[in-house]
Design a protein around this motif. Structure first.
Motif, PDB file in Angstrom:
ATOM      1  N   ASP A   1       0.785  -1.229   0.000  1.00 48.92           N
ATOM      2  CA  ASP A   1       0.000   0.000   0.000  1.00 48.92           C
ATOM      3  C   ASP A   1       0.822   1.287   0.000  1.00 48.92           C
ATOM      4  N   GLN A   2       1.843   1.364   0.813  1.00 53.71           N
ATOM      5  CA  GLN A   2       2.637   2.587   0.935  1.00 53.71           C
ATOM      6  C   GLN A   2       3.944   2.538   0.161  1.00 53.71           C
ATOM      7  N   GLY A   3       4.362   1.326  -0.208  1.00 52.18           N
ATOM      8  CA  GLY A   3       5.630   1.183  -0.914  1.00 52.18           C
ATOM      9  C   GLY A   3       6.836   1.250  -0.003  1.00 52.18           C
ATOM     10  N   ASN A   4       6.617   1.089   1.311  1.00 56.08           N
ATOM     11  CA  ASN A   4       7.734   1.111   2.259  1.00 56.08           C
ATOM     12  C   ASN A   4       8.463  -0.221   2.240  1.00 56.08           C
ATOM     13  N   THR A   5       9.779  -0.147   2.311  1.00 62.41           N
ATOM     14  CA  THR A   5      10.611  -1.342   2.376  1.00 62.41           C
ATOM     15  C   THR A   5      10.899  -1.679   3.834  1.00 62.41           C
ATOM     16  N   ALA A   6      11.472  -2.851   4.048  1.00 61.45           N
ATOM     17  CA  ALA A   6      11.890  -3.231   5.399  1.00 61.45           C
ATOM     18  C   ALA A   6      12.915  -2.224   5.927  1.00 61.45           C
ATOM     19  N   GLN A   7      13.801  -1.737   5.058  1.00 59.35           N
ATOM     20  CA  GLN A   7      14.814  -0.754   5.471  1.00 59.35           C
ATOM     21  C   GLN A   7      14.137   0.512   5.999  1.00 59.35           C
ATOM     22  N   MET A   8      13.084   0.927   5.380  1.00 58.09           N
ATOM     23  CA  MET A   8      12.339   2.096   5.844  1.00 58.09           C
ATOM     24  C   MET A   8      11.655   1.805   7.179  1.00 58.09           C
ATOM     25  N   GLY A   9      11.122   0.612   7.310  1.00 58.44           N
ATOM     26  CA  GLY A   9      10.442   0.231   8.544  1.00 58.44           C
ATOM     27  C   GLY A   9      11.362   0.206   9.744  1.00 58.44           C
ATOM     28  N   VAL A  10      12.583  -0.275   9.567  1.00 62.49           N
ATOM     29  CA  VAL A  10      13.502  -0.321  10.713  1.00 62.49           C
ATOM     30  C   VAL A  10      14.018   1.066  11.064  1.00 62.49           C
ATOM     31  N   ALA A  11      13.977   1.997  10.121  1.00 59.22           N
ATOM     32  CA  ALA A  11      14.319   3.384  10.457  1.00 59.22           C
ATOM     33  C   ALA A  11      13.259   3.949  11.395  1.00 59.22           C
ATOM     34  N   PHE A  12      12.013   3.628  11.131  1.00 61.81           N
ATOM     35  CA  PHE A  12      10.926   4.058  12.006  1.00 61.81           C
ATOM     36  C   PHE A  12      11.059   3.422  13.389  1.00 61.81           C
ATOM     37  N   LYS A  13      11.351   2.132  13.423  1.00 60.71           N
ATOM     38  CA  LYS A  13      11.397   1.400  14.690  1.00 60.71           C
ATOM     39  C   LYS A  13      12.720   1.532  15.431  1.00 60.71           C
ATOM     40  N   GLY A  14      13.788   1.935  14.762  1.00 61.49           N
ATOM     41  CA  GLY A  14      15.080   2.077  15.434  1.00 61.49           C
ATOM     42  C   GLY A  14      15.844   0.779  15.585  1.00 61.49           C
ATOM     43  N   GLU A  15      15.640  -0.150  14.696  1.00 61.31           N
ATOM     44  CA  GLU A  15      16.301  -1.457  14.754  1.00 61.31           C
ATOM     45  C   GLU A  15      17.635  -1.394  13.997  1.00 61.31           C
ATOM     46  N   ASP A  16      18.687  -0.935  14.682  1.00 62.90           N
ATOM     47  CA  ASP A  16      19.980  -0.709  14.027  1.00 62.90           C
ATOM     48  C   ASP A  16      20.628  -1.986  13.503  1.00 62.90           C
TER      49      ASP A  16
ATOM     50  N   ASN B   1       5.882   5.303  -2.017  1.00 62.62           N
ATOM     51  CA  ASN B   1       4.912   5.968  -2.904  1.00 62.62           C
ATOM     52  C   ASN B   1       4.893   7.482  -2.746  1.00 62.62           C
ATOM     53  N   ALA B   2       5.396   7.985  -1.608  1.00 66.58           N
ATOM     54  CA  ALA B   2       5.468   9.429  -1.377  1.00 66.58           C
ATOM     55  C   ALA B   2       6.845   9.986  -1.755  1.00 66.58           C
ATOM     56  N   GLY B   3       7.684   9.138  -2.348  1.00 65.67           N
ATOM     57  CA  GLY B   3       9.014   9.574  -2.763  1.00 65.67           C
ATOM     58  C   GLY B   3      10.036   9.599  -1.645  1.00 65.67           C
ATOM     59  N   GLN B   4       9.687   9.078  -0.474  1.00 62.81           N
ATOM     60  CA  GLN B   4      10.588   9.101   0.676  1.00 62.81           C
ATOM     61  C   GLN B   4      11.559   7.931   0.626  1.00 62.81           C
ATOM     62  N   THR B   5      12.738   8.152   1.190  1.00 66.43           N
ATOM     63  CA  THR B   5      13.779   7.135   1.255  1.00 66.43           C
ATOM     64  C   THR B   5      14.012   6.724   2.712  1.00 66.43           C
ATOM     65  N   ALA B   6      14.777   5.658   2.889  1.00 69.22           N
ATOM     66  CA  ALA B   6      15.140   5.223   4.245  1.00 69.22           C
ATOM     67  C   ALA B   6      15.942   6.317   4.950  1.00 69.22           C
ATOM     68  N   LEU B   7      16.785   7.045   4.215  1.00 64.38           N
ATOM     69  CA  LEU B   7      17.544   8.133   4.829  1.00 64.38           C
ATOM     70  C   LEU B   7      16.610   9.209   5.375  1.00 64.38           C
ATOM     71  N   MET B   8      15.589   9.536   4.641  1.00 64.31           N
ATOM     72  CA  MET B   8      14.618  10.524   5.129  1.00 64.31           C
ATOM     73  C   MET B   8      13.950  10.041   6.409  1.00 64.31           C
TER      74      MET B   8
END
Length: 188
Positions: A99-114, A132-139
């Motif tokens: 739905d959002q186009g988020n990857t696992a890498q993006m998800g762990v940035a949200f959760k803080g799983e280094d 889908n919003a053009g955001q990257t894991a770095l963002m």
């Protein structure tokens, strides 16, 4: 169900390891239930069940009702050993959610799983993949002040200049959160 899981675990036991047969003959649950068990195993960190469930026909890259792959579920829930088991069995570490186009890498940035972020970077996905919003894991790492992940992403070649669909960069996302040190870090 327990006899099914016991049989799966026995089938993948190391050669020569003592095995106790299940109390009753194991029957496979429906393909839908096997898939559901894979999602549950990923979310709960049951790395020991990944191989047997895939061997029994569960699709390692399928998406659940919310659009998440088993790997995304494992990563988001902090299950490093399960992330490793999924990748070892051939899971696509780069596959985004439906739905959002988020990857696992993006998800762990949200959760803080280094530790999981580091493992996912080794999987070879595009470090500049966009949702889908053009955001990257770095963002996302900058947004949630994940300093270690920002460093890892930059070291892996993350592009600081990428802008999302709203025109924001990683630096401006951090600045919008009032995090001037992070905004400066990702601007350099």
């Amino acid at each position: 169900m327990l006899t099914f899981l016991a049989a799966l675990l026995m089938a993948t036991a190391a050669p020569g390891a003592p095995a106790t047969p299940p109390a009753a003959p194991a029957t496979l649950p429906s393909p839908e239930r096997r898939q559901q068990l894979l999602f549950e195993a990923a979310r709960l960190g049951r790395a020991d069940l990944i191989g047997p469930l895939v061997k029994a026909g569960a699709d390692i890259d399928s998406r659940d009702d919310r659009g998440f792959t088993p790997l995304i579920l494992a990563a988001y829930n902090g299950q490093l050993a399960t992330v490793d088991a999924l990748i070892a069995r051939g899971a696509d570490a780069c596959r985004p959610d439906r739905d959002q186009g988020n990857t696992a890498q993006m998800g762990v940035a949200f959760k803080g799983e280094d530790a999981i972020a580091a493992r996912l970077l080794k999987a070879g996905c595009d470090v500049n993949a966009r949702n889908n919003a053009g955001q990257t894991a770095l963002m996302m790492a900058a947004l949630f002040n994940r300093t270690k992940q920002v460093e890892m992403l930059l070291a892996a070649g993350a592009d600081r200049a990428i802008r999302d669909a709203a025109g924001r960069s990683a630096s401006s996302v951090a600045a919008d959160q009032g995090n001037a040190p992070m905004a400066d870090r990702v601007r350099r």
